[in-house]
Design a protein around this motif. Structure first.
Motif, PDB file in Angstrom:
ATOM      1  N   VAL A 128       1.127  -0.605  -0.445  1.00  0.00           N
ATOM      2  CA  VAL A 128       0.027  -0.124  -0.085  1.00  0.00           C
ATOM      3  C   VAL A 128       1.018   1.214  -0.363  1.00  0.00           C
ATOM      4  N   ASP A 129       1.364   1.766  -1.405  1.00  0.00           N
ATOM      5  CA  ASP A 129       2.405   2.709  -1.679  1.00  0.00           C
ATOM      6  C   ASP A 129       1.258   3.613  -1.892  1.00  0.00           C
ATOM      7  N   ILE A 130       1.053   4.769  -0.380  1.00  0.00           N
ATOM      8  CA  ILE A 130      -0.299   6.212  -0.728  1.00  0.00           C
ATOM      9  C   ILE A 130       1.162   7.529  -1.077  1.00  0.00           C
ATOM     10  N   GLY A 131       1.068   7.809  -2.577  1.00  0.00           N
ATOM     11  CA  GLY A 131       1.828   9.544  -2.778  1.00  0.00           C
ATOM     12  C   GLY A 131       0.687  10.236  -2.279  1.00  0.00           C
TER      13      GLY A 131
ATOM     14  N   GLY B 295      -8.737  -2.069  -9.098  1.00  0.00           N
ATOM     15  CA  GLY B 295      -9.036  -1.326  -8.288  1.00  0.00           C
ATOM     16  C   GLY B 295      -6.764  -0.716  -7.310  1.00  0.00           C
ATOM     17  N   GLU B 296      -6.754  -1.572  -8.257  1.00  0.00           N
ATOM     18  CA  GLU B 296      -5.127  -1.618  -7.545  1.00  0.00           C
ATOM     19  C   GLU B 296      -4.095  -0.520  -7.845  1.00  0.00           C
ATOM     20  N   LEU B 297      -5.266   0.728  -8.463  1.00  0.00           N
ATOM     21  CA  LEU B 297      -4.794   1.504  -8.723  1.00  0.00           C
ATOM     22  C   LEU B 297      -6.128   3.466  -8.661  1.00  0.00           C
ATOM     23  N   VAL B 298      -5.180   3.749  -7.003  1.00  0.00           N
ATOM     24  CA  VAL B 298      -6.246   4.987  -6.994  1.00  0.00           C
ATOM     25  C   VAL B 298      -5.499   5.851  -6.722  1.00  0.00           C
ATOM     26  N   TYR B 299      -6.434   7.176  -8.015  1.00  0.00           N
ATOM     27  CA  TYR B 299      -5.891   8.064  -8.420  1.00  0.00           C
ATOM     28  C   TYR B 299      -5.994   9.133  -6.738  1.00  0.00           C
ATOM     29  N   GLN B 300      -5.773   8.949  -5.820  1.00  0.00           N
ATOM     30  CA  GLN B 300      -5.816   9.612  -4.215  1.00  0.00           C
ATOM     31  C   GLN B 300      -4.271  10.049  -3.847  1.00  0.00           C
ATOM     32  N   GLY B 301      -3.627  11.197  -3.497  1.00  0.00           N
ATOM     33  CA  GLY B 301      -3.494  10.939  -2.527  1.00  0.00           C
ATOM     34  C   GLY B 301      -3.323  12.191  -1.687  1.00  0.00           C
TER      35      GLY B 301
ATOM     36  N   ALA C 124     -10.886  18.610   8.773  1.00  0.00           N
ATOM     37  CA  ALA C 124      -9.894  18.231   8.551  1.00  0.00           C
ATOM     38  C   ALA C 124     -10.331  16.258   8.996  1.00  0.00           C
ATOM     39  N   GLN C 125     -10.502  15.949   9.910  1.00  0.00           N
ATOM     40  CA  GLN C 125     -10.617  14.705  10.324  1.00  0.00           C
ATOM     41  C   GLN C 125     -11.753  13.718   9.224  1.00  0.00           C
ATOM     42  N   ALA C 126     -13.037  14.974   9.290  1.00  0.00           N
ATOM     43  CA  ALA C 126     -13.924  14.336   8.306  1.00  0.00           C
ATOM     44  C   ALA C 126     -13.225  14.053   7.002  1.00  0.00           C
ATOM     45  N   TRP C 127     -13.256  14.849   6.470  1.00  0.00           N
ATOM     46  CA  TRP C 127     -11.902  14.394   4.914  1.00  0.00           C
ATOM     47  C   TRP C 127     -11.110  13.397   5.243  1.00  0.00           C
ATOM     48  N   ARG C 128     -10.690  12.946   6.078  1.00  0.00           N
ATOM     49  CA  ARG C 128      -9.281  12.069   6.414  1.00  0.00           C
ATOM     50  C   ARG C 128     -10.039  10.370   6.581  1.00  0.00           C
ATOM     51  N   SER C 129     -11.587  10.511   7.090  1.00  0.00           N
ATOM     52  CA  SER C 129     -12.341   9.723   7.453  1.00  0.00           C
ATOM     53  C   SER C 129     -13.137   9.445   6.022  1.00  0.00           C
ATOM     54  N   LYS C 130     -13.137  10.401   5.278  1.00  0.00           N
ATOM     55  CA  LYS C 130     -13.515   9.806   3.928  1.00  0.00           C
ATOM     56  C   LYS C 130     -12.872   9.458   2.839  1.00  0.00           C
ATOM     57  N   GLN C 131     -11.485  10.116   3.164  1.00  0.00           N
ATOM     58  CA  GLN C 131     -10.811   9.243   2.080  1.00  0.00           C
ATOM     59  C   GLN C 131     -10.259   7.092   2.583  1.00  0.00           C
ATOM     60  N   LEU C 132     -10.094   7.948   3.621  1.00  0.00           N
ATOM     61  CA  LEU C 132     -10.026   6.284   4.304  1.00  0.00           C
ATOM     62  C   LEU C 132     -10.700   4.840   3.886  1.00  0.00           C
ATOM     63  N   ASP C 133     -12.173   5.295   4.121  1.00  0.00           N
ATOM     64  CA  ASP C 133     -13.146   5.070   3.327  1.00  0.00           C
ATOM     65  C   ASP C 133     -13.265   4.773   1.852  1.00  0.00           C
ATOM     66  N   GLU C 134     -12.631   5.551   1.238  1.00  0.00           N
ATOM     67  CA  GLU C 134     -12.413   5.051   0.073  1.00  0.00           C
ATOM     68  C   GLU C 134     -11.179   4.410   0.005  1.00  0.00           C
ATOM     69  N   LEU C 135     -10.355   4.615   0.061  1.00  0.00           N
ATOM     70  CA  LEU C 135      -8.897   3.376   0.799  1.00  0.00           C
ATOM     71  C   LEU C 135      -9.237   2.280   0.268  1.00  0.00           C
TER      72      LEU C 135
ATOM     73  N   GLY D 200       2.666   9.270   2.230  1.00  0.00           N
ATOM     74  CA  GLY D 200       0.930   9.051   3.465  1.00  0.00           C
ATOM     75  C   GLY D 200       0.651   7.824   3.847  1.00  0.00           C
ATOM     76  N   ASP D 201       2.225   7.152   4.025  1.00  0.00           N
ATOM     77  CA  ASP D 201       2.265   5.659   5.299  1.00  0.00           C
ATOM     78  C   ASP D 201       1.310   5.995   6.182  1.00  0.00           C
ATOM     79  N   PHE D 202       1.202   7.031   6.984  1.00  0.00           N
ATOM     80  CA  PHE D 202       0.483   6.898   8.101  1.00  0.00           C
ATOM     81  C   PHE D 202      -0.765   6.773   7.606  1.00  0.00           C
ATOM     82  N   LEU D 203      -1.594   7.153   6.439  1.00  0.00           N
ATOM     83  CA  LEU D 203      -3.257   5.558   6.447  1.00  0.00           C
ATOM     84  C   LEU D 203      -2.933   4.652   6.331  1.00  0.00           C
TER      85      LEU D 203
END
Length: 353
Positions: A141-144, A172-178, A262-273, A298-301
């Motif tokens: 899981v390489d999040i850049g 789904g092996e490439l997600v265009y979100q960083g 900001a935390q709400a946006w973080r949760s939304k991105q985690l949901d997608e990933l 973005g390895d913290f995610l």
């Protein structure tokens, strides 16, 4: 062909260039430069000059190159991009020059024209190949800054179903979100703020860098591109950009409200990933104990995703530097972020040509 004493591994992206210095199979240094390649090839020329200044003792080193920069709209098509980048690198770099061609190995400079499709956007496979050797089964899981690679690893091999970016987007092996450059309006159409769900303004008002800058998770060393409005990156300006996403100004709420936003946006991105990751894991039929291998700025995610999925989490840098106890924490962190450049450097040094 015997392994060279010095290898420079290059990951030439559309927004950043990462490079790694390997001496006799041992990683010595990793660096990253902003490189908005869509603005012109002179941006890459400047980075190459900076790299040569950083490592003057590596003159004549072998060069192992992977790239994704051929995708930028500077080029008419990807083939033209691969040719242009290979030509510039060949003119600027001294020493043997090889291009990573994914599962087909290494490609010498004269063969680039015939093998451009193997070379284009193959950097993910290099990282996955090195990680697979270390863990056997798992998911890289390489999040850049711009994208996330979700690559299954099976039995010490890369288990990806897709080869090209187009195929990996389908599976789904490439997600265009960083965690830096992604416009927030691409994350979710609606988001909660102070107990109410609001539609999101589909404008380039803020990026994921604003989210993770406010949460304190984004290292400033990887926050290298201008903010959406060109303003400063302080907390006040960051809150103002976030507020615009739902038609407000930063002064309309308290600082703690904007942090929660900001935390709400973080949760939304985690949901997608998480959803994409679950697709990949199911398709690969990975065992429950198979870990996530975290890489990228973005390895913290990834740790949060591992917790959600009840899976172990391993660090890419720890895996590849396990036999290098002398490597300090700073080098390990840079290796984590520059994983594809580290991978091509180490892979080439272990089996040149």
């Amino acid at each position: 062909m015997p392994p060279p004493e010095w290898v420079l591994g290059w990951d030439v992206g559309g927004a950043h260039v990462k490079a790694s210095l390997v001496e006799r199979g041992v990683l010595r240094d990793v660096a990253q430069w902003a490189c908005p390649l869509w603005q012109g090839l002179d941006r890459l020329e400047a980075v190459l000059a900076a790299a040569q200044a950083r490592w003057p003792g590596a003159a004549g080193a072998a060069h192992a190159v992977t790239m994704t920069g051929e995708m930028v709209d500077l080029f008419e098509h990807r083939e033209a991009g691969v040719h242009a980048l290979a030509g510039l690198l060949g003119a600027a770099l001294h020493g043997p020059l090889w291009f990573y061609a994914g599962e087909r190995g290494w490609c010498a400079a004269p063969d680039v024209a015939a093998r451009w499709q193997d070379i284009a956007s193959a950097n993910w496979r290099a990282t996955a190949a090195l990680a697979a050797q270390a863990v056997g089964d798992g998911v890289l899981v390489d999040i850049g800054s711009t994208t996330a690679d979700l690559i299954p690893l099976r039995g010490g091999e890369v288990g990806a179903r897709g080869r090209s970016d187009a195929e990996r987007l389908v599976g789904g092996e490439l997600v265009y979100q960083g965690v830096v450059r992604t416009p927030l309006c691409a994350i979710a159409p609606r988001v909660a703020f102070r107990g109410r769900v609001s539609n999101v303004m589909n404008e380039f008002f803020a990026t994921t860098a604003d989210v993770y800058r406010l949460t304190g998770e984004l290292d400033p060393a990887h926050d290298l591109h201008p903010a959406a409005d060109g303003s400063d990156k302080g907390a006040a300006a960051t809150r103002q950009r976030l507020a615009r996403m739902i038609g407000l100004d930063a002064r309309d709420a308290h600082e703690t409200d904007w942090l929660a936003f900001a935390q709400a946006w973080r949760s939304k991105q985690l949901d997608e990933l998480q959803g994409q990751l679950e697709r990949v894991i199911a398709a690969a039929a990975l065992p429950a104990a198979a870990p996530l291998v975290a890489a990228g700025c973005g390895d913290f995610l990834v740790a949060a995703l591992a917790e959600r999925l009840a899976r172990p989490c391993r660090s890419f840098a720890a895996l590849v530097l396990d036999d290098a106890p002398q490597a300090g924490e700073a080098l390990r962190r840079r290796a984590q972020v520059g994983a594809p450049s580290v991978a091509v450097g180490l892979l080439f040094s272990r089996g040149a040509g």
